[in-house]
Design a protein around this motif. Structure first.
Motif, PDB file in Angstrom:
ATOM      1  N   GLU A  48       0.829  -1.220   0.000  1.00 12.16           N
ATOM      2  CA  GLU A  48       0.000   0.000   0.000  1.00 12.16           C
ATOM      3  C   GLU A  48       0.860   1.265   0.000  1.00 12.16           C
ATOM      4  N   ILE A  49       1.939   1.203   0.788  1.00 13.87           N
ATOM      5  CA  ILE A  49       2.779   2.397   0.944  1.00 13.87           C
ATOM      6  C   ILE A  49       3.960   2.300  -0.024  1.00 13.87           C
ATOM      7  N   ALA A  50       3.687   2.659  -1.263  1.00 13.35           N
ATOM      8  CA  ALA A  50       4.697   2.532  -2.312  1.00 13.35           C
ATOM      9  C   ALA A  50       5.937   3.342  -1.938  1.00 13.35           C
ATOM     10  N   GLY A  51       7.097   2.725  -2.132  1.00 13.41           N
ATOM     11  CA  GLY A  51       8.342   3.442  -1.932  1.00 13.41           C
ATOM     12  C   GLY A  51       8.940   3.307  -0.542  1.00 13.41           C
ATOM     13  N   VAL A  52       8.186   2.713   0.389  1.00 18.15           N
ATOM     14  CA  VAL A  52       8.738   2.582   1.733  1.00 18.15           C
ATOM     15  C   VAL A  52       9.703   1.383   1.778  1.00 18.15           C
ATOM     16  N   SER A  53      10.826   1.563   2.461  1.00 13.08           N
ATOM     17  CA  SER A  53      11.762   0.453   2.630  1.00 13.08           C
ATOM     18  C   SER A  53      11.292  -0.401   3.803  1.00 13.08           C
ATOM     19  N   GLU A  54      11.755  -1.660   3.840  1.00 10.34           N
ATOM     20  CA  GLU A  54      11.377  -2.521   4.962  1.00 10.34           C
ATOM     21  C   GLU A  54      11.808  -1.896   6.277  1.00 10.34           C
ATOM     22  N   LYS A  55      13.019  -1.348   6.281  1.00 15.54           N
ATOM     23  CA  LYS A  55      13.562  -0.761   7.493  1.00 15.54           C
ATOM     24  C   LYS A  55      12.684   0.390   8.000  1.00 15.54           C
ATOM     25  N   MET A  56      12.300   1.273   7.086  1.00 14.82           N
ATOM     26  CA  MET A  56      11.509   2.439   7.503  1.00 14.82           C
ATOM     27  C   MET A  56      10.100   2.024   7.919  1.00 14.82           C
ATOM     28  N   LEU A  57       9.555   1.003   7.258  1.00 12.35           N
ATOM     29  CA  LEU A  57       8.211   0.555   7.639  1.00 12.35           C
ATOM     30  C   LEU A  57       8.234  -0.079   9.030  1.00 12.35           C
ATOM     31  N   ILE A  58       9.243  -0.918   9.271  1.00 10.43           N
ATOM     32  CA  ILE A  58       9.395  -1.527  10.600  1.00 10.43           C
ATOM     33  C   ILE A  58       9.537  -0.447  11.663  1.00 10.43           C
ATOM     34  N   GLN A  59      10.399   0.518  11.380  1.00  9.33           N
ATOM     35  CA  GLN A  59      10.675   1.574  12.350  1.00  9.33           C
ATOM     36  C   GLN A  59       9.420   2.428  12.621  1.00  9.33           C
ATOM     37  N   SER A  60       8.726   2.762  11.560  1.00 11.13           N
ATOM     38  CA  SER A  60       7.516   3.575  11.723  1.00 11.13           C
ATOM     39  C   SER A  60       6.463   2.826  12.530  1.00 11.13           C
ATOM     40  N   LEU A  61       6.287   1.547  12.228  1.00  9.82           N
ATOM     41  CA  LEU A  61       5.276   0.759  12.947  1.00  9.82           C
ATOM     42  C   LEU A  61       5.650   0.615  14.422  1.00  9.82           C
ATOM     43  N   GLN A  62       6.921   0.394  14.684  1.00 13.80           N
ATOM     44  CA  GLN A  62       7.361   0.249  16.079  1.00 13.80           C
ATOM     45  C   GLN A  62       7.153   1.555  16.854  1.00 13.80           C
ATOM     46  N   THR A  63       7.470   2.668  16.207  1.00 15.28           N
ATOM     47  CA  THR A  63       7.297   3.970  16.853  1.00 15.28           C
ATOM     48  C   THR A  63       5.825   4.226  17.168  1.00 15.28           C
ATOM     49  N   LEU A  64       4.966   3.990  16.178  1.00 16.20           N
ATOM     50  CA  LEU A  64       3.535   4.258  16.362  1.00 16.20           C
ATOM     51  C   LEU A  64       2.922   3.268  17.358  1.00 16.20           C
ATOM     52  N   GLU A  65       3.473   2.049  17.398  1.00 19.86           N
ATOM     53  CA  GLU A  65       3.005   1.069  18.380  1.00 19.86           C
ATOM     54  C   GLU A  65       3.397   1.532  19.789  1.00 19.86           C
ATOM     55  N   ALA A  66       4.637   2.003  19.930  1.00 19.64           N
ATOM     56  CA  ALA A  66       5.106   2.483  21.231  1.00 19.64           C
ATOM     57  C   ALA A  66       4.314   3.707  21.702  1.00 19.64           C
ATOM     58  N   ASP A  67       3.839   4.506  20.740  1.00 22.52           N
ATOM     59  CA  ASP A  67       3.018   5.680  21.068  1.00 22.52           C
ATOM     60  C   ASP A  67       1.574   5.305  21.404  1.00 22.52           C
ATOM     61  N   GLY A  68       1.246   4.041  21.189  1.00 20.33           N
ATOM     62  CA  GLY A  68      -0.123   3.614  21.483  1.00 20.33           C
ATOM     63  C   GLY A  68      -1.104   3.946  20.375  1.00 20.33           C
ATOM     64  N   LEU A  69      -0.597   4.160  19.174  1.00 22.29           N
ATOM     65  CA  LEU A  69      -1.474   4.525  18.056  1.00 22.29           C
ATOM     66  C   LEU A  69      -1.766   3.342  17.142  1.00 22.29           C
ATOM     67  N   VAL A  70      -0.835   2.413  17.080  1.00 20.02           N
ATOM     68  CA  VAL A  70      -0.991   1.226  16.237  1.00 20.02           C
ATOM     69  C   VAL A  70      -0.955  -0.018  17.114  1.00 20.02           C
ATOM     70  N   LEU A  71      -1.840  -0.942  16.800  1.00 22.52           N
ATOM     71  CA  LEU A  71      -1.890  -2.221  17.526  1.00 22.52           C
ATOM     72  C   LEU A  71      -1.346  -3.329  16.628  1.00 22.52           C
ATOM     73  N   ARG A  72      -0.360  -4.061  17.153  1.00 18.13           N
ATOM     74  CA  ARG A  72       0.230  -5.176  16.405  1.00 18.13           C
ATOM     75  C   ARG A  72      -0.301  -6.474  16.994  1.00 18.13           C
ATOM     76  N   THR A  73      -0.919  -7.291  16.179  1.00 15.96           N
ATOM     77  CA  THR A  73      -1.493  -8.546  16.663  1.00 15.96           C
ATOM     78  C   THR A  73      -0.886  -9.711  15.896  1.00 15.96           C
ATOM     79  N   ALA A  74      -0.103 -10.516  16.600  1.00 17.69           N
ATOM     80  CA  ALA A  74       0.526 -11.681  15.967  1.00 17.69           C
ATOM     81  C   ALA A  74      -0.314 -12.913  16.261  1.00 17.69           C
ATOM     82  N   ARG A  75      -0.794 -13.562  15.215  1.00 18.64           N
ATOM     83  CA  ARG A  75      -1.567 -14.795  15.408  1.00 18.64           C
ATOM     84  C   ARG A  75      -0.609 -15.973  15.445  1.00 18.64           C
ATOM     85  N   PRO A  76      -0.832 -16.882  16.404  1.00 20.50           N
ATOM     86  CA  PRO A  76       0.085 -18.022  16.580  1.00 20.50           C
ATOM     87  C   PRO A  76      -0.160 -19.108  15.540  1.00 20.50           C
TER      88      PRO A  76
END
Lengths: 110, 110
Positions: A48-76
């Motif tokens: 969806e986010i054309a042009g984003v590198s894996e590194k920047m996407l990981i970093q952005s998601l981690q930051t927003l998760e730490a801020d309480g804005l994004v929820l990461r749900t890992a299914r086992p």
């Protein structure tokens, strides 16, 4: 002038500054907008986010998760299945953010 | 997903990114908020925005003036009298910006 003085205290606060910077950052904006309508898997976000590198996407998601804005749900399951969605605070953020970015776009194009 | 894709194009645009960064910058926010209610002279702005250095205030005002958000009016008098005010675009920006910063403040304090 009360509002300005209140916000002066506010933007002097490193935590407030950091949060504003995270949600207005290049990839932060795009992640929040992408997740506005629905939950997405990592691969969907990457597409969806054309042009984003894996590194920047990981970093952005981690930051927003730490801020309480994004929820990461890992299914086992195998293979791993990880969903990303907005929290209530994340929805609040994107609803306030989108008009500002659209305005900037119109200014630049106008 | 249309909105997200539109904004993707948008935030890929350096001019749009720059404008979002200017209005969300630490001193940019405070300058816009200080001028929201009325025109101010340099010395008033400097006093209103506690903690700002002369260098950063000059830089912020020049950036916002170049973006077309702040109007600088120098009156041909002795001693020099320079007024700063928001343009229509500046008022639009601060009206969109203030709710986002207040939200961030509440998040951090909450």
């Amino acid at each position: 002038m009360t509002a300005a003085r209140d916000l002066q205290l506010d933007t002097a606060c490193p935590d407030t500054r950091a949060l504003v910077e995270h949600v207005t950052s290049k990839w932060g904006v795009l992640v929040l907008l992408a997740l506005r309508d629905r939950t997405m898997r990592w691969s969907e976000l990457k597409r969806e986010i054309a042009g984003v590198s894996e590194k920047m996407l990981i970093q952005s998601l981690q930051t927003l998760e730490a801020d309480g804005l994004v929820l990461r749900t890992a299914r086992p399951v195998v293979p791993p299945h990880v969903d990303y969605s907005l929290t209530d605070a994340g929805h609040e953020a994107v609803d306030l953010l989108a008009p500002l970015v659209f305005w900037a776009q119109q200014q630049v194009q106008g």
